[in-house]
Scaffold this active site. Structure first.
Site, PDB file in Angstrom:
ATOM      1  N   HIS A 282       0.842  -1.196   0.000  1.00 21.33           N
ATOM      2  CA  HIS A 282       0.000   0.000   0.000  1.00 21.33           C
ATOM      3  C   HIS A 282       0.878   1.249   0.000  1.00 21.33           C
ATOM      4  O   HIS A 282       1.958   1.278   0.610  1.00 21.33           O
ATOM      5  CB  HIS A 282      -0.897   0.017   1.237  1.00 21.33           C
ATOM      6  N   CYS A 331       0.102   2.081  -5.302  1.00 23.49           N
ATOM      7  CA  CYS A 331      -0.812   3.103  -5.799  1.00 23.49           C
ATOM      8  C   CYS A 331      -0.254   4.496  -5.534  1.00 23.49           C
ATOM      9  O   CYS A 331       0.560   4.702  -4.640  1.00 23.49           O
ATOM     10  CB  CYS A 331      -2.171   2.958  -5.130  1.00 23.49           C
TER      11      CYS A 331
END
Length: 658
Positions: A282, A331
């Site tokens: 993440h 991301c």
């Protein structure tokens, strides 16, 4: 008896810029009064200087000349002083000299890095100004070169052993000054052998070491889990090892562990090193700054719980590496963009940095779930091109083009490349030479397969596979049992990890088993398990083998035990803390019917590969509402990376840390 003329102060040579005014001095003693006359020599002509009949000669430097002084007494006895050289430098930057220069050495020419063929001459040159003129002493790898005491270092026939780091010290009565250190590489013009430079690349680019740190965060305590990082880190590790990189690959790290790993990684970087930092997990972006999310980061993201990638890169640059490659498979969604923008400090313009982003700004990076494997879209194409012998930026452009043609992510994910790379450096470049520090970084204590024997005569083969730097796969295979026993059952007991020791989730364990099967020839094992979270285990590990069998002569059921000590791993040393509590291990049996590794059917398998999001925010589940809290990291409030690493190290790295 007449007293001879004795010179009590000889003039001294000087090295000065053009237009600089100074005084040459000469002093002598005798029984009568003395007369002085100065002479100069230029272009082999020696002439008397009109009017230069004093002890001191005032000169405004115009050109390099030799000077001497003749001293006469009343008895027509004469003596000459030493010849001295006034070296005049015509092109010197105005701001190079201090405003109140006292004559201390000032370096005006540094030696230049060179690559020299064996048997050819090696010449290094430096220059320094000073009053008196500086003396010079050359050094190689910190050692004095006894016969190299001039501005020019000359080796008529260079040998491989002449390779090294050279620098020169210029000194006089006012102090000393050192030139820049330069690397000199002496190599053969021949066909390459393993571990040597290739002739076709020798006069091209090369590295002094190749070091990589790979981190994959899969299982989060407060955020959705990911599937692909375990596979991506594993496959990238194998490819980088083929390229000569010393690799440390780590799974599921909390913030303290990520900071420690980065700190150790930075310590091993140096001049000429190719350094790769890869992160899958993440993450998010704000105002051009990227943040990685450790597995223990709470919701919502906050600066004190995340790690700034740009700060790591700044520290990498300070190590004077030849190539810094940052690969972010995460991301880049903008998190709380309504918050005030954070200021991004620019990197140094050293032309050695490459960013490979898996996706573009404010976009997600996708995972591909297909059968028993799960992989990121970025890694799917990176592993296809990474072994190519081409400039690293051109290699990444090939990856970008392939991702752009993938229909699964068309309009959703586009790779982005940023770089300042000014030289044609490739990951396939040779290593000259290989650094010992990197060897310690990438190589764990190797666990060798071995045969152990029980008192009854039964033999068991123990096998160890280093899947990741902090994950070991341990398996046991019972050999043909002796004829006097029957109904044999083998149990491999392992220590029960403390709560702070990471345990792979079932799906992750399945992936590791599949990854092993893709690399190693897998045979049926009687029992096996994965030893994980090695960075947390700060002692030797005790394994126990239990053999249950029936003695045919007595029909009695019997159990025999053997123990095996696994030494503390190198990765545990990298993460060691002096004050850490030793694990309290208990024994838990693992039999053939109760393996930790379960069937890979837990992964989604479909006729067509499907893409799922590797989300970059804490709100990665569909239809979840965005947080209203404003917790945008404003240039990581927890101070800079070096302070954090220093604080963590002060908390207790052991003496056995590299």
């Amino acid at each position: 008896m007449q007293k001879a003329i004795v010179i009590t102060e000889q003039p001294v040579s000087v090295s000065v810029p053009v237009g600089y005014s100074f005084t040459l001095r000469c002093r002598a003693e005798a029984c009568t009064s003395l007369q002085y006359q100065w002479f100069c020599q230029h272009q082999s002509a020696c002439c008397q200087i009109p009017g230069a009949t004093e002890q001191d000669l005032l000169i405004t430097a115009q050109q390099t000349q030799l000077y001497t002084c003749r001293i006469n007494d009343l008895y027509k006895n004469a003596i000459f002083s030493n010849w001295v050289k006034v070296e005049v430098h015509q092109c010197v930057a105005r701001d190079l000299l201090p405003q109140l220069w006292r004559g201390e050495p000032v370096i005006i020419l540094n030696p230049i890095e060179q690559k020299v063929e064996v048997g050819k001459p090696l010449q290094l040159q430096c220059a320094a100004m000073g009053v008196p003129a500086p003396s010079f002493q050359w050094y190689r790898n910190g050692n004095v070169l006894e016969h190299q005491k001039k501005k020019k270092l000359w080796i008529s026939h260079a040998k491989v052993s002449d390779s090294g780091t050279y620098l020169c010290c210029a000194s006089n009565s006012h102090g000393e000054h050192w030139t820049n250190a330069v690397d000199i590489h002496v190599g053969e013009q021949s066909q390459p052998t393993s571990g040597t430079c290739r002739s076709e690349k020798f006069f091209g680019e090369y590295s002094t070491d190749k070091i990589a740190l790979l981190v994959g965060n899969n299982h989060y305590q407060h955020h959705p889990n990911l599937m692909a990082p375990v596979t991506d880190v594993f496959e990238l590790s194998l490819l980088l090892k083929q390229l000569g990189f010393q690799v440390v690959s780590l799974l599921d790290l909390n913030k303290a562990e990520m900071m420690t790993a980065v700190s150790r990684f930075l310590q091993l970087l140096g001049k000429g090193v190719y350094a790769i930092f890869y992160y899958a997990g993440h993450g998010y972006e704000h105002s051009g700054r990227n943040y990685m999310v450790p597995i223990d980061a709470p919701q919502p993201y906050a600066p004190e719980n995340c790690i700034s990638v740009q700060r790591i890169l700044q520290k990498m640059q300070q190590r004077q590496t030849a190539l810094n490659l940052i690969l972010l498979d995460t991301c880049r969604k903008w998190y709380n963009p309504e918050c005030a923008l954070s200021q991004v400090q620019p990197l140094e313009p050293w032309g050695n940095t490459v960013y490979g982003y898996a996706t573009s700004e404010d976009a997600e990076a996708y995972e591909l779930q297909d059968g028993e494997f799960s992989s990121g879209i970025f890694m799917k194409y990176l592993k296809k091109h990474i072994l190519q012998e081409k400039k690293v930026t051109h290699m990444l452009e090939d990856v970008l083009e392939d991702i752009g043609r993938d229909p699964l992510v068309t309009g959703k994910q586009v790779m982005e490349i940023k770089h300042t790379l000014k030289e044609a450096r490739a990951l396939t470049d040779p290593i000259c030479p290989l650094g010992a520090a990197a060897l310690r970084w990438g190589h764990n204590h190797e666990l060798l397969n071995e045969i152990v024997m029980f008192p009854c005569g039964a033999q068991v083969e123990l096998r160890f596979h280093q899947v990741f730097s902090n994950v070991i796969y341990v398996c046991a295979k019972l050999q043909a049992p002796p004829s006097h026993i029957a109904d044999v059952r083998l149990l491999l007991c392992r220590p029960t990890e403390r709560q702070d020791v990471a345990i792979l989730k079932d799906s992750c364990a399945d992936q590791v088993e599949s990854l092993l099967a893709s690399v190693y020839k897998q045979e049926e094992q009687d029992c096996a398990f994965q030893l994980t979270g090695l960075q947390k285990i700060q002692t030797d590990v005790l394994l126990q083998l239990d053999l249950h069998y029936t003695q045919l002569s007595t029909k009695q059921r019997t159990c025999e035990s053997l123990q095996k000590i696994l030494q503390k791993s190198l990765v545990a040393q990298l993460f060691s803390h002096r004050n850490s509590t030793l694990p309290n291990y208990q024994q838990t049996p693992v039999s053939a019917g109760s393996l930790c590794l379960r069937d890979t059917s837990t992964l989604s398998a479909s006729p067509k590969a499907q893409a799922s999001l590797r989300m970059g925010s804490g709100h990665s589940l569909p239809n979840s509402n965005p947080s209203n809290s404003c917790s945008e990291p404003e240039e990581n409030d927890e101070s800079n990376l070096s302070e954090l690493c220093s604080a963590l190290l002060r908390a207790g790295p052991g003496q056995d840390c590299p």
